[in-house]
Write an enzyme that holds these catalytic residues in place. Structure first.
Site, PDB file in Angstrom:
ATOM      1  N   GLU A 304       0.812  -1.214   0.000  1.00 43.47           N
ATOM      2  CA  GLU A 304       0.000   0.000   0.000  1.00 43.47           C
ATOM      3  C   GLU A 304       0.856   1.279   0.000  1.00 43.47           C
ATOM      4  O   GLU A 304       0.597   2.234   0.714  1.00 43.47           O
ATOM      5  CB  GLU A 304      -0.951   0.008   1.193  1.00 43.47           C
ATOM      6  CG  GLU A 304      -1.934  -1.150   1.183  1.00 43.47           C
ATOM      7  CD  GLU A 304      -2.942  -1.085   2.295  1.00 43.47           C
ATOM      8  OE1 GLU A 304      -4.122  -1.395   2.040  1.00 43.47           O
ATOM      9  OE2 GLU A 304      -2.563  -0.730   3.420  1.00 43.47           O
ATOM     10  N   ASP A 378      -8.681  -8.841   4.185  1.00 46.52           N
ATOM     11  CA  ASP A 378      -8.382  -7.708   5.076  1.00 46.52           C
ATOM     12  C   ASP A 378      -9.416  -7.566   6.186  1.00 46.52           C
ATOM     13  O   ASP A 378     -10.288  -6.702   6.119  1.00 46.52           O
ATOM     14  CB  ASP A 378      -8.339  -6.407   4.247  1.00 46.52           C
ATOM     15  CG  ASP A 378      -7.798  -5.227   5.041  1.00 46.52           C
ATOM     16  OD1 ASP A 378      -7.223  -5.434   6.115  1.00 46.52           O
ATOM     17  OD2 ASP A 378      -7.948  -4.085   4.565  1.00 46.52           O
ATOM     18  N   GLU A 406     -12.648  -1.789  11.956  1.00 43.73           N
ATOM     19  CA  GLU A 406     -12.579  -1.040  10.706  1.00 43.73           C
ATOM     20  C   GLU A 406     -13.706  -1.414   9.761  1.00 43.73           C
ATOM     21  O   GLU A 406     -14.266  -0.550   9.081  1.00 43.73           O
ATOM     22  CB  GLU A 406     -11.226  -1.309  10.032  1.00 43.73           C
ATOM     23  CG  GLU A 406     -11.077  -0.673   8.672  1.00 43.73           C
ATOM     24  CD  GLU A 406      -9.762  -1.016   7.992  1.00 43.73           C
ATOM     25  OE1 GLU A 406      -9.598  -0.643   6.814  1.00 43.73           O
ATOM     26  OE2 GLU A 406      -8.892  -1.657   8.638  1.00 43.73           O
TER      27      GLU A 406
END
Length: 717
Positions: A304, A378, A406
């Site tokens: 990332e 993820d 998240e």
């Protein structure tokens, strides 16, 4: 003043004081040593518990002694120094105990490891002992937990040791005190005021972690800032390490791979460059002058946008081993994250970490441990276990869970995640045949690994109750318990936490535990049922966004994952698709590849399925999916009903705060259901089945919702 007015005034004051006494803001977590309310049991404990005798002069033994005095004074309603029960509490290591007591442990505590402990009834003593001071502290917390959960303290013979070496929280905290994917306020670490101002909360944090056996903390974000490695910040880190040390909590830091260039003045960060190697060696030596028990580095590299060895044509082995060499003389470790995927790789994102790491099995140094997320994408509400856990027998592996939510509604949704952790630990990799569970891979028992570890991305912040939602404290607590022993039962942990945090009333405990256990499946149902995944909105991941398909990288778009079309929905990862199933053991791959043997909870993860496909319950895929969304909403409604029935068993402050959060969760569960079903209905062209409530708004309404200031957004690096 007339007597009756005086009486009313006095009565009113008493009521106010009682209200203040029983209300709690959640700050004390599961360590709120309230006096035992059962008068019969209280008298029994008071008759059994005597004075505390501590042997040893370390800071850790002093903390254990203080904890026992504070805990006993609170739980038993009287000063611990005045307790005169049958059993005196004796604490100390085997080496420091009086000889007449130590001689009762003739085997020298051979059945425990360096952090384990023994609690044993010996005559008129209850002895809490261990090989090390930290083991004694862990034992002291265990003894107090027995009182908190109202268990017997007679004829004790408890032997316990952690099954995993590194049990660590990863704080995604930035130096400006923002927290990436944080939903409970700002970072605990006030870098501006450190090292001179030491907030008492730092010790409370260390104490809470010690109470559940967590022994490490990574202070800084995996998307790291090299400045934390400079002397200005190392002095601040030292202040925290000094506070944490008596509680057995080691400090770790994230290491930005390009630090030799950013703070060292070098022209390269190539891990094979001699000057780079020397720079890291010198930097590590410098860190240990500040923090002699520094744990090591956590590294996110070539992921990332983060720099890494691949920038220089090297691989993960080159980068990890270079850092490991610098840390080895000090017994430090490198936790090298396997969360990698590239915009230059058209391969299924779920396959990329395996492809990059598995070919290097056995090439990493002994003080390197590869940190692997629990699933291959993820931190989704549900994922199959990561295939790397069944494919690297010669490499140290640790598992990474995300305690912070998240992808699960932030801190406004009650989601009991130990149920997720347990599900992953119980998954069978078949690496050495049936029974090769992920837990056995992680605790090292399957392959006798040199180092073992479990990491959890912290959900802690400056909110008064630490986690934003009172019930999300249970995820911190449950993570610690399962990191200590990955074979524990999540429902037992839920009941244990409920007893320590709220009440020991059996009906209350059972109802709350049922609600907690249900909550994980509820969030899967109203967000991503039947194997759907990563259909959250862009960036902040708050709320549904299955329609998003305009981002620059394909694998950032929800449409990449659900692949809905007129025929059906789901990601084909069988041999007819991306063949990601080939990364699992043949037995697991065969199960996932077959449409009928694939568990329906993972169905759309591995298969693109026709809308008319008949599920095991007889419903078509479309009807079954719609009913799952509705089931999730209904489960939250039931959680609301359960909680409202418990009003008289909970202090008013926490009752009302949880009630308001559940109202938010119910509202947002319906939002998820309505938005997703309206979007997918465009492809199925089918009516909603009976039992599914009609959406409250149009699809356009949901698509136009914007949340530019949703908490937890990742900062720009």
């Amino acid at each position: 003043m007339p007597k009756y007015l005086k009486w009313l005034f006095t009565f009113g004051v008493v009521l106010v004081l009682q209200s203040m006494a029983y209300a709690t803001d959640g700050y004390k977590l599961w360590l709120d040593y309230k006096t035992i309310s059962d008068s019969t049991l209280l008298k029994e404990y008071q008759s059994l518990v005597g004075s505390v005798q501590a042997y040893g002069n370390s800071e850790t033994i002093e903390k254990a002694n203080r904890e026992l005095h504070e805990g006993l004074s609170g739980l038993l309603g009287m000063n611990a120094k005045k307790l005169k029960g049958t059993y005196s509490i004796v604490i100390g290591t085997y080496q420091t105990l009086p000889k007449d007591i130590a001689s009762q442990f003739s085997n020298g505590l051979e059945n425990i490891n360096e952090e384990g402990y023994v609690i044993k009834s010996l005559g008129n003593h209850i002895v809490i002992t261990a090989k090390t001071d930290i083991g004694v502290l862990y034992g002291a917390f265990n003894f107090l937990k027995r009182l908190q959960t109202q268990r017997s303290i007679e004829n004790l013979n408890i032997t316990d040791s952690p099954k995993i070496d590194i049990r660590i929280l990863n704080h995604w905290d930035n130096l400006d005190r923002s927290v990436e994917r944080g939903y409970a306020g700002f970072s605990l670490w006030n870098w501006h005021q450190l090292p001179d101002y030491k907030d008492p909360r730092y010790e409370d944090y260390a104490r809470a972690n010690a109470s559940i056996g967590i022994n490490g903390t990574v202070l800084t974000n995996v998307n790291s800032n090299a400045l934390v490695l400079t002397p200005q910040y190392l002095e601040k880190v030292k202040a925290l390490a000094d506070i944490f040390r008596p509680y057995g909590l080691k400090v770790y830091l994230t290491a930005r791979f390009s630090a030799p260039m950013e703070i060292g003045g070098l022209q390269t960060a190539d891990p094979l460059d001699a000057n780079v190697k020397t720079w890291w060696k010198n930097k590590v030596e410098e860190i240990y002058t500040y923090i002699p028990d520094f744990g090591g580095f956590l590294v996110k590299a070539n992921s990332e946008g983060q720099p890494g060895p691949q920038n220089y044509g090297r691989n993960h082995v080159d980068g990890a081993n270079m850092m490991a060499e610098a840390l080895a003389p000090f017994n430090g470790v490198v936790m090298w994250r396997a969360f990698v995927y590239s915009e230059h790789d058209a391969t299924d994102r779920a396959k990329q970490a395996y492809n990059e790491f598995v070919p290097h099995d056995g090439q990493f140094k002994d003080n390197v441990i590869i940190q692997v997320k629990n699933g291959p994408i993820d931190f989704q509400p549900r994922e199959p276990f990561h295939p790397m856990f069944g494919a690297m027998p010669n490499t140290n592996l640790m598992i990474e869970f995300q305690i912070t939510q998240e992808y699960m509604g932030g801190a406004t949704h009650l989601v009991y995640q130990p149920k997720l952790f347990e599900e992953v630990f119980e998954a069978d990799t078949y690496q050495k045949g049936k029974g090769s569970t992920v837990a056995k891979v992680i605790d090292g028992s399957l392959h006798n690994k040199k180092i073992t570890g479990v990491a959890g991305v912290s959900n802690i912040g400056t909110d008064r109750n630490w986690t934003g939602h009172h019930f999300l404290q249970a995820n911190w607590y449950g993570f610690g318990r399962l990191a200590w022993d990955p074979y524990l039962n999540s429902e037992d942990i839920a009941k244990e936490w409920t007893r320590m945090t709220f009440s020991n009333k059996a009906k209350f405990v059972d109802k709350v535990a049922d609600m907690m256990i249900t909550s994980r499946e509820a969030v899967v149902n109203y967000m991503t049922p039947l194997g759907l995944h990563h259909i959250m909105a862009t960036g902040h991941h708050y709320g549904p966004g299955p329609w998003v398909g305009n981002l620059s990288r394909p694998e950032w778009n929800p449409v990449y994952y659900h692949k809905a079309d007129s025929k059906g929905i789901g990601f084909d990862r069988t041999p007819s698709g991306s063949n990601a199933t080939a990364q699992y053991a043949p037995e697991v791959a065969a199960m996932f590849n077959n449409l009928t043997s694939c568990p329906e909870k993972d169905l759309l993860w591995f298969h693109h399925v026709q809308w008319s496909y008949k599920l095991k319950n007889g419903h078509s895929l479309w009807n079954g999916m719609a009913l799952k969304y509705q089931e999730g909403v209904n489960q939250v409604a039931q959680m609301q009903t359960t909680w409202n029935q418990l009003e008289n068993d909970v202090d008013a402050q926490r009752f009302n705060e949880v009630k308001m959060m559940l109202n938010i969760q119910y509202k947002e569960a319906k939002w998820w259901k309505d938005a997703c079903l309206l979007y997918f209905q465009q492809f199925s062209k089918m009516e909603l089945p009976k039992g599914v409530e009609a959406p409250a708004h149009t699809l356009e309404y949901y698509q136009n919702l914007q949340f530019p200031y949703a908490p937890g957004i990742r900062p720009q690096w």
